[in-house]
Design a protein around this motif. Structure first.
Motif, mmCIF file in Angstrom:
data_model
loop_
_atom_site.group_PDB
_atom_site.id
_atom_site.type_symbol
_atom_site.label_atom_id
_atom_site.label_comp_id
_atom_site.label_asym_id
_atom_site.label_seq_id
_atom_site.Cartn_x
_atom_site.Cartn_y
_atom_site.Cartn_z
ATOM 1 N N LEU A 140 -8.677 2.081 7.967
ATOM 2 C CA LEU A 140 -8.980 1.678 6.586
ATOM 3 C C LEU A 140 -9.701 2.798 5.841
ATOM 4 O O LEU A 140 -9.480 3.004 4.649
ATOM 5 N N LEU A 155 -1.029 0.917 8.340
ATOM 6 C CA LEU A 155 -0.776 0.934 6.893
ATOM 7 C C LEU A 155 0.444 1.773 6.546
ATOM 8 O O LEU A 155 0.701 2.065 5.387
ATOM 9 N N ARG A 198 -10.184 -4.899 3.694
ATOM 10 C CA ARG A 198 -11.576 -4.881 4.174
ATOM 11 C C ARG A 198 -12.193 -6.275 4.079
ATOM 12 O O ARG A 198 -12.889 -6.715 4.983
ATOM 13 N N ALA A 222 -5.819 6.629 -1.122
ATOM 14 C CA ALA A 222 -5.571 5.726 -2.254
ATOM 15 C C ALA A 222 -6.068 6.352 -3.552
ATOM 16 O O ALA A 222 -7.267 6.458 -3.759
ATOM 17 N N ALA A 281 -7.131 5.317 4.981
ATOM 18 C CA ALA A 281 -6.280 4.808 3.900
ATOM 19 C C ALA A 281 -6.996 4.941 2.559
ATOM 20 O O ALA A 281 -6.398 5.307 1.546
ATOM 21 N N GLN A 282 -8.299 4.655 2.562
ATOM 22 C CA GLN A 282 -9.070 4.762 1.333
ATOM 23 C C GLN A 282 -9.023 6.197 0.788
ATOM 24 O O GLN A 282 -8.936 6.427 -0.409
ATOM 25 N N GLN A 302 -5.987 1.252 -4.020
ATOM 26 C CA GLN A 302 -7.401 0.998 -3.703
ATOM 27 C C GLN A 302 -7.652 -0.490 -3.505
ATOM 28 O O GLN A 302 -8.390 -0.898 -2.604
ATOM 29 N N VAL A 343 -6.554 -1.679 -0.068
ATOM 30 C CA VAL A 343 -7.507 -1.361 0.997
ATOM 31 C C VAL A 343 -8.735 -2.271 0.905
ATOM 32 O O VAL A 343 -9.211 -2.799 1.918
ATOM 33 N N PHE A 373 0.846 -1.204 0.000
ATOM 34 C CA PHE A 373 0.000 0.000 0.000
ATOM 35 C C PHE A 373 0.877 1.248 0.000
ATOM 36 O O PHE A 373 0.680 2.175 -0.791
#
Lengths: 365, 211
Positions: A208, A242, A228, A215, A211-212, A221, A224, A148
């Protein structure tokens, strides 16, 4: 290592390998001596020896590479998924024998080879949690995804030395070094803010969502989205970080580790990688010495030890689940002194075919 | 080993370097909300405060205590951190104790550098390797400038704060390896297991040090 520690370590080993077996992971053993190879991921930190023919050998420094070699030569066609477990000693020359960082240590672990799905990642998280429960260590599992960080750096247009330097700064969560490098490479504004955000991307499931938000490209993407799916399948409490990017060029998917309260060293670590030849694999290992520190003092209960005055009594006592040492002499004074020193409270004998006990301290003339 | 007193899960153990940095560190940490005061002058090396233990260490030992997890966090100069080679988190630049690590020679010296004297062999090695200079490194412990003046070494790598020592000894900075300030360093597992205490501390220190 003396008997109490040995007993604890081997009890942990037996509990864990039993658990792995019940999950279908079959045991393998790989050599402790390997031919040294510059392609080995731990080549720089492995002990080297030279054999009589001048060939350079390495002492085993991790299990995954050797297990991967075994799979390539013995199970090239599976059947996959192939579930294997291993246990044994490892040596590293780059670590001093400091607290919690040993240059000779024991590991036990599993590899799940040939499949690459969210369900197989979740299986390893479930098994890791089960392993920690099995030995009574209450630890928190934390998941990362080095690719990531790499994808975010790629989306920021970073390559080569700049990307490697930023990986290192982000992995150390050093905002100051991120600034310094951004200055050097002429990065500003949004990119600098994104890279700073990576150093703070740890905590619970809210990570998360954050992080999204960072991304941009499909690779980031997808990372992530994968996390999930794994988190949903796992369904238990997970921590996330992350910003972890250690060995980003080795791990091809998620990585995870477990932290025990009060012990500032992870007790378990693992992740997804590609075997030489491209076969997907994933696994984790537990450090037996670290588990013992996490369990400090919580020794498993041991059966009572008795002194058997004859072989039949010893067999009968063992059949009852006791541990029995055999008397080596008829000299009662000597046996009593030994029993006191050894902490033995009862003697077993089998006059007339029945097992009888007497206190070890009783004066029997 | 005297076992540390049994600690709550939220208890923090901090590694701080003795001497000048200790005063600044304690002042900053108490501003950030930790119940710390400057310890009385005594021979004690471990100071107990409510919910916080402070270990008073040589600055080179701070990264060791934090990396191996005996301390959860600490404060140490970036110069010492780089030299230690330890992998700890360094989430806050505290912006005090500023200095720079420099390559220093006698004024006007322009011959090849075959030998370098330094307290920072790892940083010096990285610098020389990056430039392809195959010089020998001599590890020294103090008054590094003397190595230049006596001919023990052709150059030294040492900390510069104001440069007055250099001027007084007819030395000059030829190059700067890096600039250093004090950093908050955190053990990699402690940041996660004690995050309820460490995260607010990190936030507060960032606010206090961002001008």
């Amino acid at each position: 290592m003396l008997p109490p520690e040995w007993a604890q370590r081997e009890a942990i080993r037996a509990q864990l390998s039993g658990l792995f077996s019940r999950w279908g992971y079959r045991g393998v053993e790989v050599p402790a001596l390997e031919y040294a190879s510059a392609h080995h991921p731990q080549d720089a930190v492995a002990f080297k020896l030279i054999d009589s023919g001048g060939q350079v050998l390495s002492l085993r420094s991790e299990f995954t590479t050797a297990v991967g070699r075994l799979v390539r030569t013995r199970y090239p066609h599976g059947p996959f998924p192939l579930r294997l477990q291993y246990s044994g000693r490892l040596w590293l020359r780059a670590l001093n024998s400091e607290l919690g960082r040993l240059r000779e240590f024991n590991q036990l672990g599993v590899e799940l080879i040939g499949v690459e799905t969210a369900r197989s990642d979740a299986e390893l998280l479930h098994l890791a949690a089960a392993a920690l429960r099995e030995v009574g260590v209450g630890a928190a599992l934390e998941v990362g995804y080095p690719g990531f960080v790499d994808a975010v750096l790629e989306d920021a247009g970073l390559h080569g030395a700049a990307r490697a330097a930023l990986h290192d700064a982000i992995d150390r969560k050093s905002g100051a070094d991120v600034d310094l490098l951004c200055g050097q490479f002429g990065l500003g504004g949004d990119t600098r803010r994104t890279l700073h955000a990576l150093t703070d991307l740890y905590g619970g499931p809210e990570v998360l969502d954050a992080a999204q938000g960072l991304a941009r490209g499909t690779r980031a993407q997808e990372a992530v989205a994968h996390l999930r799916r794994v988190a949903a399948l796992y369904a238990g409490p997970l921590l996330f970080d992350l910003g972890v990017s250690r060995r980003y060029d080795y791990y091809t998917g998620l990585t995870f580790r477990a932290y025990a309260p009060g012990l500032n060293q992870p007790v378990l670590g693992g992740g997804r990688y590609a075997l030489e030849g491209g076969l997907p694999g994933a696994g984790f290992a537990l450090g037996l010495e670290r588990l013992m520190r996490a369990l400090a003092g919580d020794l498993p209960p041991e059966p009572e030890l008795v002194l058997a005055l004859d072989l039949a009594a010893a067999d009968a006592a063992r059949a009852q689940g006791l541990h029995a040492e055999l008397a080596w002499t008829d000299d009662r004074t000597e046996l009593r002194a030994f029993s006191t020193a050894r902490g033995i409270h009862r003697w077993a004998s089998s006059q007339g075919g029945t097992l009888t006990f007497q206190p070890a301290t009783e004066v029997t003339q | 080993m005297t076992p540390a007193p049994t600690r709550d899960p939220g208890h923090l153990t901090l590694a701080l370097p003795k001497g000048r940095i200790l005063e600044d560190a304690i002042a900053l940490l108490s501003q950030a909300g930790l119940p710390l005061t400057m310890p009385e002058k005594s021979r004690a090396l471990r100071h107990e405060f409510p919910g916080v233990t402070v270990l008073e260490l040589r600055n080179q030992d701070v990264p060791v205590y934090v990396d191996l997890g005996v301390a959860d966090a600490g404060i140490v100069g970036k110069d010492v951190l780089i030299e230690s080679g330890r992998t700890v988190y360094e989430p806050v630049d505290l912006k005090f104790a500023g200095c720079r690590l420099s390559l220093i020679r006698e004024v006007g010296a322009d011959g090849d550098i075959a030998r370098i004297g330094t307290k920072y062999p790892r940083a010096a090695r990285a610098y020389l390797n990056a430039r392809g200079i195959p010089a020998e490194i001599v590890k020294l412990s103090g008054n590094i400038e003397l190595a230049c003046l006596t001919g023990l070494a052709d150059a030294v790598v040492d900390l510069v704060q104001t440069g007055s020592t250099l001027r007084a000894n007819n030395l000059e900075e030829v190059d700067v390896l890096f600039h250093s300030t004090a950093r908050l360093v955190v053990n990699r597992a402690a940041l996660k297991t004690r995050r309820e205490r460490l995260r607010p501390l990190i936030e507060r220190l960032r606010e206090l040090t961002s001008q």
